[in-house]
Design an enzyme around this catalytic site. Structure first.
Site, PDB file in Angstrom:
ATOM      1  N   GLU A 133       0.812  -1.224   0.000  1.00  0.00           N
ATOM      2  CA  GLU A 133       0.000   0.000   0.000  1.00  0.00           C
ATOM      3  C   GLU A 133       0.845   1.273   0.000  1.00  0.00           C
ATOM      4  OE1 GLU A 133      -2.704  -0.599   3.272  1.00  0.00           O
ATOM      5  OE2 GLU A 133      -3.699  -2.278   2.287  1.00  0.00           O
ATOM      6  N   GLU A 169      -6.643  -9.974  -2.705  1.00  0.00           N
ATOM      7  CA  GLU A 169      -7.365 -10.030  -1.429  1.00  0.00           C
ATOM      8  C   GLU A 169      -8.866  -9.837  -1.666  1.00  0.00           C
ATOM      9  OE1 GLU A 169      -5.720  -7.288   1.431  1.00  0.00           O
ATOM     10  OE2 GLU A 169      -3.654  -7.722   0.841  1.00  0.00           O
TER      11      GLU A 169
END
Length: 603
Positions: free
Chosen positions: A378, A483
């Site tokens: 991220e 995910e």
């Protein structure tokens, strides 16, 4: 909500005029007034503001329907399906900023026909609003070449269907000295006049060329997926059975998928170590996995200098026992809120030393044992390491990971890149720019890179998802949905199936891992089973897809030449041969993955 005089006048004009018109709009004149947030997320993360509902809430069950409902299969498993495609989908994307825009896709689609008196759309369009005729229950693919009159800024495309909802159809980073391609889209649930316009967060004027808006029925959209599946996920295979060096005719075969093929996996938690029923349920379905938290820095060194790999080691051993490939998640997480206190308090020099120790420790510990590394998690939304160690922190970390473990693919991993077009931080164009920055760092040429898309969805905007995947796939590195989950709601099952089918049916996507790990106290966002490991409706749809994507012909037999031919999904198969001349069945595993199409079984 306060409405400016200019905005009110604009809204009145839209209501009064029919057909196509162009009028000047101030930057930011239209706004859905919703802020982006992370939908779903990792189990230990904070839940941010609810993400804006960019897509139409109606996603047709027909589009998500079982492919077998649209396909009649022959005895050998091949398809005799009549294609529903009237207009082929264009998966191409130019990710360079170019001096001159390319021609519009689909000849402009319905934009080329948007008219006042039959006139074609003039270009460039500066801050304009277009009236378009939209059909009910259609996916619309949007593309446009955009630039700004000065500087650099974000440009967002908005589609307003007849029902008045504001749908963010896509966004890019644009410049003033070259043109950038935006790909995205929206889904309509009503029919009639709609609006298409662009807005920017800069003070510059927007210029648009080669705008295209192409509509596809849900059947057409699904047919595009099936074409990709037939080309990218399946192939015609030939299995020859011999006995004593001669063809064995009329042999009965049983064909069962056991491994390889398109990677479809799930996250796992440490509870799997103490629950045989969890282990059995998981291993029966998945050959790819991600440890939800066990490899993260805060799990292996919560206190400085006290490393603990026992849990992750046991989970890896369990995975190896079942021939499950594991993604390494993660080396670092760029979110400051998920650093340990002792890490957050370190100055730049001490932090650099701690980063070097952590990197060497975890990567050497699992070198050769994982297929991927999520290297800096991220790093578009967050910049903890960049702010502490410099703008090239990610590039340096990628280089050092590759030195210690050169075989795995090294991934960036982000949320909202394909889920939420109104979240401007991880836009596909910004993702690619960050990837290029890492690739350009000295010593990083030739490393194996991957694009990780977390895919935490609320209400998916499927056309935007596809357009974004087109853009990201143009980077030329493997794209994985890493995910995948969908938040709870009345359409959770339907939305999950749509997302999974869209990923599986896109030529740029090379693997899918769900974020649906089981927890005794309840799953974070999406559970596949109850606490007794009986499938919930979401688990049922996953099983349906697994069965469909590993389907084999029923009661296959060899012909007079001892040959069985069929269209199979890529993979490794266990083949059992029965024949009256054999004392007992012969069982053999054959590799029919993407590079192999023939196998011989000797009895």
């Amino acid at each position: 909500m306060k409405i400016s005089t200019g905005k009110l006048i604009l809204i009145l004009l839209i209501v009064l005029f029919e057909g196509f018109f162009v009028t000047s709009v101030k930057a930011g004149g239209y706004s859905s007034e919703k802020k982006p947030g992370k939908a779903g997320g990792e189990s230990s993360e904070k839940t941010s503001e609810k993400a804006a509902g960019d897509a139409s809430e109606q996603t047709s069950e027909k589009a998500a329907g079982d492919a077998s409902e649209q396909t009649s299969e022959k005895a050998d498993g091949s398809s005799s399906k009549k294609s529903s495609v009237k207009v082929p989908y264009d998966y191409s994307a130019n990710i360079e900023c170019v001096k001159e825009p390319e021609k519009p896709l689909y000849g402009g689609g319905i934009i080329s026909a948007a008219s006042a008196g039959g006139k074609k759309l003039a270009a460039p369009i500066k801050g304009s609003v277009l009236k378009v005729d939209l059909k009910k229950d259609h996916h619309y693919a949007l593309s446009a070449w955009l630039k700004l009159s000065k500087g650099t800024g974000d440009i967002t495309a908005i589609i307003v269907p007849p029902d008045g909802k504001f749908i963010t159809a896509g966004a890019i980073v644009a410049q003033s000295d070259c043109w950038t391609l935006l790909k995205g889209g929206a889904t309509t649930s009503s029919e009639g006049k709609g609006d298409l316009f662009f807005e920017t967060n800069s003070t510059a004027e927007i210029m648009a060329e080669s705008i295209a808006l192409q509509g596809f029925s849900f059947e057409e959209w699904n047919a595009h997926r099936e074409e990709v599946v037939a080309k990218e996920r399946k192939k015609k295979v030939k299995i020859t059975v011999e006995s004593g060096g001669k063809p064995l005719a009329d042999a009965e075969l049983s064909v069962e998928w056991v491994a390889k093929g398109f990677p479809l996996g799930n996250a796992m938690t440490q509870e799997i170590l103490d629950m045989p029923e969890y282990e059995e349920w998981f291993a029966k379905r998945f050959k790819w996995a991600t440890m939800e938290n066990a490899m993260k820095w805060y799990s292996t060194e919560f206190e400085e200098g006290h490393e603990a790999y026992e849990v992750a080691d046991k989970m890896l051993a369990l995975a190896e026992k079942h021939n499950i490939s594991v993604r390494g998640h993660n080396v670092f997480w760029d979110d400051e809120s998920h650093q340990m206190d002792w890490v957050s308090k370190l100055g730049p020099d001490k932090l650099k030393e701690a980063v070097a120790r952590r990197l060497k420790s975890v990567v050497t510990h699992y070198a050769g044992k994982v297929i991927h590394w999520d290297v800096v998690n991220e790093n578009l939304h967050f910049k903890f390491f960049e702010e502490k160690l410099g703008k090239d922190a990610s590039g340096e970390i990628f280089k050092e990971v590759a030195k210690l473990d050169p075989k795995p693919i090294l991934f960036m991993n982000e949320f909202n890149t394909i889920e939420q077009p109104c979240d401007l931080a991880p836009l596909p164009t910004k993702y690619i720019a960050k990837l290029k920055q890492i690739q350009a760092y000295p010593g990083n040429k030739g490393l194996k890179y991957g694009i990780g898309l977390e895919s935490h969805f609320e209400t998916p905007n499927i056309p935007y998802m596809r357009g974004s995947l087109d853009t990201l796939a143009a980077a030329g590195v493997p794209v994985w949905l890493t995910e995948v989950d969908v938040t709870k709601g009345p359409k959770q099952v339907e939305f999950l199936e749509e997302v999974m089918r869209e990923g599986f049916g896109h030529p740029g996507v090379k693997g899918i891992v769900m974020w649906a790990a089981w927890h005794a106290k309840g799953c974070y966002v999406m559970c596949l089973t109850d606490n007794k490991f009986k499938n919930l409706p979401v688990g049922d749809v996953v099983d349906k897809l697994l069965d469909e994507w590993r389907k084999v012909p029923e009661k296959p037999m060899t012909d007079a030449k001892g040959v069985f031919e069929a269209e199979l999904f890529h993979g490794e198969y266990k083949v059992t041969v029965k024949h009256k001349s054999l004392k007992e069945p012969i069982v053999q595993t054959v590799d029919l993955d993407s590079t192999k199409s023939e196998a011989t079984i000797s009895c």
